[in-house]
Design a protein around this motif. Structure first.
Motif, PDB file in Angstrom:
ATOM      1  N   ASN A  53       0.941  -1.365   0.026  1.00  9.52           N
ATOM      2  CA  ASN A  53       0.030   0.016  -0.054  1.00  9.52           C
ATOM      3  C   ASN A  53       0.985   1.308   0.061  1.00  9.52           C
ATOM      4  O   ASN A  53       1.253   1.872   1.173  1.00  9.52           O
ATOM      5  CB  ASN A  53      -0.914  -0.053   1.073  1.00  9.52           C
ATOM      6  CG  ASN A  53      -1.904   1.154   1.137  1.00  9.52           C
ATOM      7  OD1 ASN A  53      -2.206   1.653   0.094  1.00  9.52           O
ATOM      8  ND2 ASN A  53      -2.456   1.391   2.219  1.00  9.52           N
ATOM      9  N   PRO A  54       1.301   1.864  -1.065  1.00  5.53           N
ATOM     10  CA  PRO A  54       0.969   1.423  -2.460  1.00  5.53           C
ATOM     11  C   PRO A  54       1.652  -0.019  -2.880  1.00  5.53           C
ATOM     12  O   PRO A  54       2.750  -0.224  -2.179  1.00  5.53           O
ATOM     13  CB  PRO A  54       1.402   2.275  -3.409  1.00  5.53           C
ATOM     14  CG  PRO A  54       2.595   2.954  -2.750  1.00  5.53           C
ATOM     15  CD  PRO A  54       2.280   2.895  -1.069  1.00  5.53           C
ATOM     16  N   PRO A  55       1.156  -0.885  -3.772  1.00  5.81           N
ATOM     17  CA  PRO A  55       1.720  -2.047  -3.966  1.00  5.81           C
ATOM     18  C   PRO A  55       3.229  -1.836  -4.741  1.00  5.81           C
ATOM     19  O   PRO A  55       3.127  -1.117  -5.787  1.00  5.81           O
ATOM     20  CB  PRO A  55       0.830  -2.962  -5.076  1.00  5.81           C
ATOM     21  CG  PRO A  55       0.029  -1.658  -5.773  1.00  5.81           C
ATOM     22  CD  PRO A  55       0.024  -0.536  -4.532  1.00  5.81           C
ATOM     23  N   THR A  56       4.429  -2.082  -4.147  1.00  5.19           N
ATOM     24  CA  THR A  56       5.567  -1.598  -4.646  1.00  5.19           C
ATOM     25  C   THR A  56       6.627  -2.865  -5.005  1.00  5.19           C
ATOM     26  O   THR A  56       6.927  -3.615  -4.015  1.00  5.19           O
ATOM     27  CB  THR A  56       6.155  -0.693  -3.510  1.00  5.19           C
ATOM     28  OG1 THR A  56       5.239   0.225  -3.437  1.00  5.19           O
ATOM     29  CG2 THR A  56       7.803  -0.194  -4.303  1.00  5.19           C
ATOM     30  N   LEU A  57       7.166  -2.911  -6.285  1.00  5.14           N
ATOM     31  CA  LEU A  57       8.196  -3.773  -6.617  1.00  5.14           C
ATOM     32  C   LEU A  57       9.385  -3.045  -6.884  1.00  5.14           C
ATOM     33  O   LEU A  57       9.417  -1.902  -7.436  1.00  5.14           O
ATOM     34  CB  LEU A  57       7.603  -4.601  -7.800  1.00  5.14           C
ATOM     35  CG  LEU A  57       6.174  -5.262  -7.679  1.00  5.14           C
ATOM     36  CD1 LEU A  57       6.116  -5.981  -9.050  1.00  5.14           C
ATOM     37  CD2 LEU A  57       6.066  -6.181  -6.798  1.00  5.14           C
ATOM     38  N   ILE A  58      10.494  -3.966  -6.763  1.00  7.03           N
ATOM     39  CA  ILE A  58      11.801  -2.951  -7.000  1.00  7.03           C
ATOM     40  C   ILE A  58      12.697  -4.142  -7.697  1.00  7.03           C
ATOM     41  O   ILE A  58      12.636  -5.317  -7.266  1.00  7.03           O
ATOM     42  CB  ILE A  58      12.446  -2.368  -5.783  1.00  7.03           C
ATOM     43  CG1 ILE A  58      11.811  -1.444  -5.143  1.00  7.03           C
ATOM     44  CG2 ILE A  58      14.088  -2.041  -6.209  1.00  7.03           C
ATOM     45  CD1 ILE A  58      12.291  -1.113  -3.804  1.00  7.03           C
ATOM     46  N   PHE A  59      13.351  -3.782  -8.764  1.00 10.79           N
ATOM     47  CA  PHE A  59      14.263  -4.699  -9.363  1.00 10.79           C
ATOM     48  C   PHE A  59      15.477  -4.053  -9.850  1.00 10.79           C
ATOM     49  O   PHE A  59      15.265  -2.610 -10.003  1.00 10.79           O
ATOM     50  CB  PHE A  59      13.616  -5.361 -10.445  1.00 10.79           C
ATOM     51  CG  PHE A  59      13.545  -4.527 -11.790  1.00 10.79           C
ATOM     52  CD1 PHE A  59      14.294  -4.403 -13.006  1.00 10.79           C
ATOM     53  CD2 PHE A  59      12.342  -3.713 -12.084  1.00 10.79           C
ATOM     54  CE1 PHE A  59      14.290  -3.887 -14.103  1.00 10.79           C
ATOM     55  CE2 PHE A  59      11.934  -3.027 -13.051  1.00 10.79           C
ATOM     56  CZ  PHE A  59      13.018  -3.059 -14.056  1.00 10.79           C
ATOM     57  N   ASN A 153      21.173  -0.288  -9.928  1.00 12.19           N
ATOM     58  CA  ASN A 153      20.196   0.760 -10.287  1.00 12.19           C
ATOM     59  C   ASN A 153      18.704   0.222  -9.973  1.00 12.19           C
ATOM     60  O   ASN A 153      17.942  -0.567 -10.469  1.00 12.19           O
ATOM     61  CB  ASN A 153      20.188   0.940 -11.964  1.00 12.19           C
ATOM     62  CG  ASN A 153      21.663   1.233 -12.389  1.00 12.19           C
ATOM     63  OD1 ASN A 153      22.100   2.130 -11.992  1.00 12.19           O
ATOM     64  ND2 ASN A 153      22.366   0.181 -12.949  1.00 12.19           N
ATOM     65  N   LEU A 154      18.248   0.493  -8.834  1.00 16.84           N
ATOM     66  CA  LEU A 154      16.981   0.217  -8.253  1.00 16.84           C
ATOM     67  C   LEU A 154      16.080   0.882  -8.621  1.00 16.84           C
ATOM     68  O   LEU A 154      15.803   2.050  -8.546  1.00 16.84           O
ATOM     69  CB  LEU A 154      17.170   0.414  -6.721  1.00 16.84           C
ATOM     70  CG  LEU A 154      17.878  -0.656  -5.733  1.00 16.84           C
ATOM     71  CD1 LEU A 154      19.195  -0.688  -6.112  1.00 16.84           C
ATOM     72  CD2 LEU A 154      17.656  -0.282  -4.286  1.00 16.84           C
TER      73      LEU A 154
END
Length: 286
Positions: A53-59, A153-154
């Motif tokens: 919340n918020p839906p957060t993805l990191i690559f 590099n996120l």
């Protein structure tokens, strides 16, 4: 034990140690497009979910350790601020691996890997039709950790739409971990097929376990019981009542009067079956 100062070894060697030790890692199968609209598809195992919340993805499409070049994925993400992150299951793992080939800019890895481009609803990059779950994302930030080879590099992404294949859903509507059949990345050329290694551990947050420190010292300092065994024993809310222990003894007279080693061995057998209550009863029998 080998002790290493990261500054005293080569980046390549450090890279291998990190990937070998921090595994298995989920795989982000990332679809992007460049400013001219050319599709790109590549996998990254520096990836996870960081909030709902918020839906957060990191690559992180890291800079090349070998020659310090940047990935086309990073370049495209900087240009368009949109990505699709597709999950990888066993059915597409070989095609995913093929797509990681260092093709020239403008080459469509969907075509090279034989995967199907599926139009997204909220963003311009295409989804991988064969992936069981696809996350359409807007990029909210890019965090650069350095300028040398191996630097991360996120790419911070907010999920704006999720697509889930019906055939990986359980009856209650959740994702069935066996049906989805995810794969993960490890060190070297190794991968892990997640469902082949599943086991369940009751979450300590669901109960207030007594803790290993509350286990009697004779049990806690056992030569038989392992740390995992003690962890199971410590994750009960309370010890069995004396009446329950005595009734267990009447049902299993073979456990009464055992010397410590045998008692702990029998208790361990119950623990291997995840029967913690019976293990405690064996241990508490006189």
């Amino acid at each position: 034990m080998l002790s290493i100062d990261p500054k005293e070894i080569s980046t390549g060697k450090l890279h291998n140690y990190l990937l070998g030790a921090i595994a298995p890692r989920p795989i982000a199968f990332v679809s992007t497009i460049d400013a001219e609209g050319n599709p790109n598809l590549a996998p990254f195992s520096f990836f996870n979910v960081f909030g709902s919340n918020p839906p957060t993805l990191i690559f992180s499409p890291a800079r090349s350790v070998r020659n310090n070049t940047t990935k086309h994925t990073l370049d495209n993400a900087e240009e368009t601020k949109e990505v699709v992150i597709n999950v990888v299951n066993y059915a597409i793992v070989q095609q995913m691996s093929l797509s990681s080939t260092m093709y020239a800019k403008g080459v469509n890895e969907f075509e090279k890997s034989g995967l199907t481009m599926l139009k997204s609803d909220e963003v311009k990059p295409f989804r991988v039709a064969e992936s069981p779950v696809q996350f359409e994302c807007k990029i909210t930030d890019v965090i650069y950790t350095g300028n040398e080879g191996g630097a991360g590099n996120l790419i911070v992404c907010e999920v704006v739409k999720i697509h889930i294949a019906d055939d990986v859903l359980a009856e209650d509507g959740s994702i069935d971990q066996h049906k989805i059949d995810l794969v993960a990345r490890a060190g070297g050329s190794y991968y892990s097929r997640a469902r082949d290694g599943f086991f369940e551990i009751p979450k300590p947050i669901a109960t207030l376990g007594i803790g290993v420190d509350a286990i009697p010292s004779e049990i806690r300092n056992s030569d038989i019981l392992t740390g995992n065994n003690l962890g199971l024993l410590g994750n009960v809310e309370h010890l069995p009542k004396e009446e329950a222990v005595n009734n267990f003894g009447k049902e299993h007279p073979e456990f009464i009067g055992l010397e410590k080693t045998k008692k702990h061995t029998f208790a361990q057998e119950y623990l291997q079956k995840n029967d913690v209550e019976s293990a405690w009863r064996v241990l508490l029998l006189k």
